[in-house]
Enzyme design. Structure first.
Site, PDB file in Angstrom:
ATOM      1  N   HIS A 110       0.836  -1.072  -0.054  1.00  0.00           N
ATOM      2  CA  HIS A 110      -0.009   0.016  -0.119  1.00  0.00           C
ATOM      3  C   HIS A 110       0.787   1.195   0.015  1.00  0.00           C
ATOM      4  O   HIS A 110       0.819   2.083  -0.940  1.00  0.00           O
ATOM      5  CB  HIS A 110      -0.845  -0.014   1.417  1.00  0.00           C
ATOM      6  CG  HIS A 110      -1.738   1.348   1.528  1.00  0.00           C
ATOM      7  ND1 HIS A 110      -3.089   1.265   1.061  1.00  0.00           N
ATOM      8  CD2 HIS A 110      -1.490   2.530   1.783  1.00  0.00           C
ATOM      9  CE1 HIS A 110      -3.449   2.505   1.334  1.00  0.00           C
ATOM     10  NE2 HIS A 110      -2.698   3.182   1.881  1.00  0.00           N
ATOM     11  N   GLU A 111       1.761   1.514   0.985  1.00  0.00           N
ATOM     12  CA  GLU A 111       2.442   2.690   1.102  1.00  0.00           C
ATOM     13  C   GLU A 111       3.559   2.904  -0.233  1.00  0.00           C
ATOM     14  O   GLU A 111       3.926   3.849  -0.664  1.00  0.00           O
ATOM     15  CB  GLU A 111       3.412   2.280   2.247  1.00  0.00           C
ATOM     16  CG  GLU A 111       2.500   2.485   3.557  1.00  0.00           C
ATOM     17  CD  GLU A 111       1.689   3.914   3.593  1.00  0.00           C
ATOM     18  OE1 GLU A 111       2.021   4.830   3.038  1.00  0.00           O
ATOM     19  OE2 GLU A 111       0.599   3.522   4.280  1.00  0.00           O
TER      20      GLU A 111
ATOM     21  N   HIS B  66       1.771   4.559  -2.842  1.00  0.00           N
ATOM     22  CA  HIS B  66       2.028   6.171  -2.880  1.00  0.00           C
ATOM     23  C   HIS B  66       3.167   6.582  -3.341  1.00  0.00           C
ATOM     24  O   HIS B  66       3.423   7.419  -3.908  1.00  0.00           O
ATOM     25  CB  HIS B  66       1.897   6.477  -1.195  1.00  0.00           C
ATOM     26  CG  HIS B  66       0.505   6.456  -0.696  1.00  0.00           C
ATOM     27  ND1 HIS B  66      -0.415   7.087  -1.076  1.00  0.00           N
ATOM     28  CD2 HIS B  66       0.156   5.948   0.477  1.00  0.00           C
ATOM     29  CE1 HIS B  66      -1.527   7.045  -0.592  1.00  0.00           C
ATOM     30  NE2 HIS B  66      -1.263   6.188   0.451  1.00  0.00           N
TER      31      HIS B  66
ATOM     32  N   HIS C 180       3.246   6.686  -6.933  1.00  0.00           N
ATOM     33  CA  HIS C 180       2.605   7.870  -7.241  1.00  0.00           C
ATOM     34  C   HIS C 180       3.321   9.107  -7.373  1.00  0.00           C
ATOM     35  O   HIS C 180       3.544  10.000  -7.974  1.00  0.00           O
ATOM     36  CB  HIS C 180       1.392   8.270  -6.260  1.00  0.00           C
ATOM     37  CG  HIS C 180       0.290   9.066  -6.687  1.00  0.00           C
ATOM     38  ND1 HIS C 180      -0.716   9.205  -6.038  1.00  0.00           N
ATOM     39  CD2 HIS C 180       0.184   9.861  -8.033  1.00  0.00           C
ATOM     40  CE1 HIS C 180      -1.433  10.049  -6.983  1.00  0.00           C
ATOM     41  NE2 HIS C 180      -0.851  10.398  -8.076  1.00  0.00           N
TER      42      HIS C 180
END
Length: 679
Positions: free
Chosen positions: A467-468, A471, A474
């Site tokens: 999940h991290e 980011h 991104h």
């Protein structure tokens, strides 16, 4: 020699991609650096505001965007230290900066001369011949000035200044008290037998934590940020589970120096006053006006629909668990029996799964492997570069053409100086105008193993790691002109979308088979165990959905308070808000209770905690799109990167998503994923 030449915080780094030279920086450097940097930006803004030429995008909006580079550099260093590696000196600096930086931002936003130039351009926006990114930047700068109070009368502007400054102080204090009380609330256990159910590694870590905290003997169970504590799924002693649960749920509400309840009441009151000054009904309306959700009513409707279904599923889940336990169970026991239920329904025992999830192997052969297959990225660890703490590791990131595109920092282990949770930050923002490449960091709170021992990931920790890194992708794949539009600088209720999408690869067959090797033998994960892990991960518990929804509802309730409303009891308000929304009983408390809800009272998620579920609507259907298009393929990654990851806030993110999927978002795939379809 000027201060800029000698202050290492402001010195342009000669390290790759502007990585700060952390070793050269001391805490004494920060306040002088920020003082100089703010003064420099004020001088830059003065030149923009007094420019005798007619306002243009380039001499006003772009000039304002590119001002304050020293301040951005100082912020990139300091605020990436306070979260993962704070100390009393840094806490004090952070408290001072909270008001200084807020007052600085207000001085710029409320400068009438500057606002006049921006407003003039905004009125003529359709005729300026700007690119989409430039139009969005101009529109955002105009809205930011208005929302800061630039259009208010002078006496109302003074109120706005006071409110903003006070809120900055209060929210910083809130975060610091949570860290202090979370450390202070750790549970001491004297007898190792009371830790039955924990692994040998977890027991050794508890003993080491006790020694680090100054205990000559015994074991220390440190607390995680959410209400639910992962150790409760394993501890077999109900009395110990109750102690840990009570320590968690009562944080910051014991009437001591760490109590945050008076901060909560003052924060929500000030936010409501600010909203009224700006013409909004409440803080939720003020916040959501800048998000992808149309209004608070739409958010309330989504949460209500999901809550009704989740509570029905929760009733059935509780009945099943009570039958399994053969006695009534309380809040401290729920996740323990959920884990027993999961194991009993699994065709293959999952106890051995984490033995195939060693951190370094998952990173190199899982997380980085998936990024390579999808986006053509290659990661080379740079042992010659130093982070802000000895535990921080640094990788240089290369495109499929061999070009260095940025740096990725990983800070994975818990320590008393690190706040709880997991997050991603930018140290350097990507910008083609500034010729800067991204430097991003992922922060987790894994238990650090003893020397020579592996760090093995649970299913939840594995998901968090992916999940991290979503980011981080991104940020790393950002390709925009202006720094304020780069990477994760998107609406709050969109920012979680790319990270949630990246979770899908954690247990994808092509990824799992590549990294899942037994840490001791090197043997690949058995097919049956891999399939059982995927089946377990795809079965969302009603407990997890309810505790999240309760927190999202609680956040929205606090921020629907109007300026004239009076609230003086935090716990009573919580109970009323939850029961009004359909959460009956106290068996499943919110993921965060108000007193330690750092996301909304110390972070940037106020009236925005709903964003996780709002983003998951997009994520669930994007997962279906990936799978329908063939899954882990470079062509799919390229399409997703071009539509979302590279664009930041330079385009309307929802429009870009709709173009990728070919339709407007629909809730159906999310209901199926959460096990709520047909409820």
């Amino acid at each position: 020699m000027s201060r800029r030449e000698v202050n290492p915080v402001l010195a342009e780094s000669a390290l790759p991609h502007g990585l700060p030279d952390f070793a050269s920086i001391s805490d004494d450097d920060f306040l002088p650096a920020f003082t100089d940097a703010m003064a420099t930006q004020i001088a830059e803004v003065e030149a923009i505001a007094t420019d005798p030429r007619p306002a243009t995008f380039h001499n006003t909006v772009e000039a304002l965007e590119l001002s304050g580079r020293d301040l951005a550099r100082a912020s990139g260093v300091f605020f990436n230290l306070v979260g993962p590696d704070t100390n009393p000196v840094r806490n004090e600096i952070s408290q001072k900066l909270s008001t200084l930086l807020t007052d600085h931002a207000n001085t710029i936003a409320m400068d009438g001369r500057l606002f006049s130039r921006i407003a003039d351009l905004h009125a003529r926006l359709p005729d300026l011949g700007l690119t989409e990114a430039q139009e969005r930047l101009l529109a955002k700068r105009y809205r930011e000035s208005v929302r800061a109070g630039a259009g208010l009368r002078s006496d109302d502007q003074e109120q706005m200044r006071h409110i903003s400054s006070r809120l900055a102080f209060l929210t910083t204090t809130f975060s610091q008290r949570i860290l202090d009380d979370t450390n202070a609330s750790a549970v001491v256990v004297d007898d190792e037998a009371d830790l039955d159910g924990l692994s040998d590694g977890e027991i050794r870590a508890a003993r080491r934590a006790a020694a680090d905290a100054g205990h000559d003997s015994g074991y220390l169970i440190t607390l995680e940020l959410p209400t639910s504590q992962s150790v409760l799924t394993s501890l077999t002693d109900p009395a110990v589970r109750q102690r840990v649960f009570d320590a968690s749920v009562n944080r910051c509400s014991r009437g001591n120096d760490h109590d945050t309840r008076e901060l909560v009441l003052e924060i929500v009151g000030l936010r409501a006053r600010r909203a009224r000054l700006l013409g909004y009904t409440d803080h939720a309306e003020y916040v959501i006006a800048e998000e992808t959700a149309p209004d608070p009513g739409s958010v309330t409707a989504l949460l209500g629909e999901l809550t009704e279904s989740a509570m029905r599923a929760g009733g059935r889940e509780l009945t099943r668990l009570t039958q399994l336990a053969d006695h009534d169970i309380g809040p401290a026991d729920l996740t323990f029996w959920l884990e027993r239920d999961r194991r009993s329904n699994s065709a293959v025992p999952l106890d051995d799964f984490e033995n195939y999830c060693e951190l370094d192997t998952v990173l190199e052969r899982g997380v980085f492997h998936a990024a390579g297959k999808l986006y053509g990225l290659r990661f080379t660890e740079r042992g010659d570069l130093a982070g802000y703490h000895p535990d921080v590791r640094i990788w240089e990131v290369f495109s499929d053409g061999g070009r260095s595109i940025g740096l990725f920092l990983g800070d994975y282990f818990a320590r008393p100086s690190k706040r709880g949770g997991a997050w991603m930050n930018n140290i350097v923002d990507q910008s083609t105008v500034l010729s800067t490449q991204p430097v991003v960091v992922n922060v987790l709170n894994l238990t650090k193993p003893d020397d020579g021992k592996p760090c093995l990931l649970t299913m939840d920790q594995l998901t968090t790691l992916f999940h991290e890194f979503g980011h981080a992708l991104h940020g790393l794949l950002s390709a925009v002109d202006y720094p304020s539009q780069s990477g994760t600088s998107v609406p709050r209720d969109f920012v979680e979308f790319p990270s949630q999408v990246n979770e899908m690869w954690a247990l994808h067959p092509d990824v799992l088979s590549h990294y899942a090797r037994h840490h001791a033998t090197g043997e690949p994960i058995p097919v049956a165990l891999a399939e059982a892990a995927r089946e377990s991960a795809n079965t969302e518990t009603a407990h997890a959905t309810i505790e999240y929804l309760a927190a999202a509802v609680l956040d929205l309730a606090w921020h629907r308070i109007a300026a004239d409303d009076t609230v003086d009891d935090v716990e009573a308000f919580e109970r009323t808000a939850l029961r009004s929304a359909g959460f009956v009983g106290d068996l499943i408390p919110p993921r965060y209770r108000s007193a330690y809800f750092n996301h909304i009272f110390g972070g940037g998620y106020s009236a925005g905690y709903y964003s996780y579920i709002w983003s998951e609507v997009l994520d669930a259907e994007t997962e279906q799109w990936f799978l329908a298009e063939g899954g882990l393929q470079r062509a799919n990654g390229q399409k997703f990167a071009e539509a979302t990851l590279s664009r930041g806030d330079s385009v309307d993110p929802l429009v870009a998503h709709e173009k990728l999927i070919g339709r407007r978002p629909e809730i159906g795939p999310l209901l199926v994923r959460r096990g709520l379809a047909g409820e």
